[in-house]
Design a protein around this motif. Structure first.
Motif, PDB file in Angstrom:
ATOM      1  N   CYS A 313       0.834  -1.202   0.000  1.00  0.00           N
ATOM      2  CA  CYS A 313       0.000   0.000   0.000  1.00  0.00           C
ATOM      3  C   CYS A 313       0.873   1.258   0.000  1.00  0.00           C
ATOM      4  N   ILE A 314       0.676   2.112  -1.009  1.00  0.00           N
ATOM      5  CA  ILE A 314       1.460   3.343  -1.100  1.00  0.00           C
ATOM      6  C   ILE A 314       0.646   4.531  -0.589  1.00  0.00           C
ATOM      7  N   SER A 315      -0.240   4.264   0.381  1.00  0.00           N
ATOM      8  CA  SER A 315      -1.115   5.344   0.853  1.00  0.00           C
ATOM      9  C   SER A 315      -0.319   6.520   1.418  1.00  0.00           C
ATOM     10  N   CYS A 328      -0.449   3.137  -7.841  1.00  0.00           N
ATOM     11  CA  CYS A 328      -0.294   1.973  -6.962  1.00  0.00           C
ATOM     12  C   CYS A 328      -0.446   0.696  -7.785  1.00  0.00           C
ATOM     13  N   VAL A 330      -1.354  -2.213  -7.100  1.00  0.00           N
ATOM     14  CA  VAL A 330      -2.500  -3.100  -6.826  1.00  0.00           C
ATOM     15  C   VAL A 330      -3.841  -2.362  -6.953  1.00  0.00           C
ATOM     16  N   PHE A 331      -3.803  -1.081  -7.364  1.00  0.00           N
ATOM     17  CA  PHE A 331      -5.049  -0.309  -7.512  1.00  0.00           C
ATOM     18  C   PHE A 331      -5.969  -0.955  -8.549  1.00  0.00           C
ATOM     19  N   CYS A 335      -6.622  -4.474  -4.989  1.00  0.00           N
ATOM     20  CA  CYS A 335      -7.236  -3.515  -4.058  1.00  0.00           C
ATOM     21  C   CYS A 335      -8.424  -2.829  -4.727  1.00  0.00           C
ATOM     22  N   GLY A 342      -5.997  -0.939   1.766  1.00  0.00           N
ATOM     23  CA  GLY A 342      -5.613   0.231   2.558  1.00  0.00           C
ATOM     24  C   GLY A 342      -6.810   1.125   2.786  1.00  0.00           C
ATOM     25  N   MET A 345      -8.904   3.234   0.162  1.00  0.00           N
ATOM     26  CA  MET A 345      -9.849   2.544  -0.716  1.00  0.00           C
ATOM     27  C   MET A 345     -11.151   2.237   0.025  1.00  0.00           C
ATOM     28  N   CYS A 352      -8.284   6.873  -3.200  1.00  0.00           N
ATOM     29  CA  CYS A 352      -8.301   5.648  -4.012  1.00  0.00           C
ATOM     30  C   CYS A 352      -9.741   5.260  -4.345  1.00  0.00           C
TER      31      CYS A 352
END
Ligand code: SF4
Length: 372
Positions: A313-315, A328, A330-331, A335, A342, A345, A352
């Motif tokens: 997670c690059i939050s 990201c 996995v966006f 995710c 995260g 989302m 997200c």
């Protein structure tokens, strides 16, 4: 509807976009602070109405998103205890903790309930004196007065089965951190309209002066946001750095003084960890010592719980405006709002979730949006 229709008027919105395009002679990076503002921008495609010279990046103003992982783990630990009724806003139930979330605690037989205000949490405590009722009190300066009122009222009534797991954060220290960062590219801020309704905008003057950055307190409708962008561009093109108030129908210079006094009587400023960002000095509120009996962290001794963010997670970068959700890996894949990895989302105010909901995960939008 007064204060809604005129702020969504297509002709006014188009005229403001054209005015910005005429005025902008160079590239400017602007950040909106609030998650609610981010959602308006995505929902109405305001970023696509703006000229290429204006880049909007999204800030850390989503309360669910910045609530640290260990607070979620602490909530889960308390909610799992026998004799506890845990009450929370609905968004928080789906925020993933280190190993599970509050919804799974509920599914496993825990007494976890959704409320829409801390006043409802007090009602639960009055109705169930046989239960220890714990309210998860999160958010910015916007929600802090109502949460302070709940604790103050509980003490006034002698409601000793009520406590609050408090995780409040303050906007100005986060902006200061962003502006101090070596990678900061933000040149102007749309200030948080709801927060400033409570706090006023006096405290943003030092930020504007110290970093020579314009700040325009903005509302939440399309015309509000484009007018705020226009005011920022005017300042930047003129070489000015001032605090201005676009959201004057709600925000005053001093803010809501009774609400501020109530907050100060119940909470004190403390260091606070922000999800993905880390500890920001003097950026949070905690219950004062005299309210320790209502502080769930102390009552249930969960303060020692710590947790690390999931590595994918690059939050942290998203919340600081350094990357967009579509950066990201996995966006939209691993995710999604149905299976969030995260907090951004999960929350209705998360960047997200906004990108996903308003279909910024399609190839054409990714090409348009690019990297921050
Ligand atoms: S898309 Fe999911 S994993 Fe990626 S930053 Fe957003 S919340 Fe975190």
């Amino acid at each position: 509807m007064k204060y809604i229709d005129e702020y969504r008027d297509e002709h006014i919105v188009q005229a403001l976009a054209a005015q910005i395009a005429r005025r902008a002679t160079q590239h400017w990076s602007l950040m909106e602070i609030c998650g609610g503002q981010t959602h308006t921008i995505m929902r109405y495609g305001l970023d696509e109405l703006l000229p290429d010279a204006i880049r909007l990046v999204h800030g850390p103003g989503c309360p669910v998103c910045v609530t640290p992982l260990e607070t979620v783990d602490q909530a889960i630990a308390i909610a799992s205890l026998p004799g506890v009724t845990f009450v929370s806003y609905g968004d928080m139930l789906r925020v993933p903790g280190s190993s599970l979330d509050l919804l799974r605690v509920k599914a496993g037989g825990g007494d976890v309930r959704v409320v829409y205000s801390p006043v409802e949490a007090l009602k639960v405590a009055r109705a169930r004196p046989d239960r220890k009722v714990v309210f998860l009190g999160i958010g910015f300066e916007t929600t802090a007065p109502a949460n302070a009122m709940a604790v103050w009222e509980a003490r006034r009534e002698g409601l000793d089965n009520f406590s609050m797991l408090a995780s409040h954060v303050l906007v100005p220290p986060a902006i200061r951190l962003l502006l101090s960062g070596p990678h900061n590219q933000v040149q102007g801020f749309i200030g948080p309209g709801h927060v400033c309704t409570v706090m006023g905008y006096r405290q943003y003057e030092a930020l504007s002066r110290d970093f020579h950055v314009p700040i325009v307190v903005g509302g939440f409708e399309p015309a509000d946001l484009l007018e705020a962008v226009s005011m920022l561009v005017e300042q930047l093109e003129d070489g000015r750095a001032e605090v201005e108030n676009q959201y004057a129908r709600s925000v005053s210079y001093e803010g809501n003084l009774p609400a501020q006094r109530l907050m100060e009587s119940v909470f004190e400023v403390s260091d606070r960890k922000w999800r993905g960002i880390g500890v920001i000095p003097q950026s949070g509120l905690r219950l004062r010592e005299e309210f320790a009996a209502y502080d769930a962290e102390r009552v249930f001794r969960v303060g020692q719980i710590t947790a690390d963010e999931p590595p994918e997670c690059i939050s942290a970068e998203v919340l600081q405006g350094l990357k967009r959700p579509t950066d990201c890996p996995v966006f939209g894949g691993r995710c999604t709002p149905e299976n969030p990895m995260g907090a951004p989302m999960v929350s209705g105010e998360g960047a997200c979730a906004a990108y996903y909901r308003y279909r910024r995960h399609t190839a054409s939008h990714q090409a348009h949006g690019g990297a921050a």
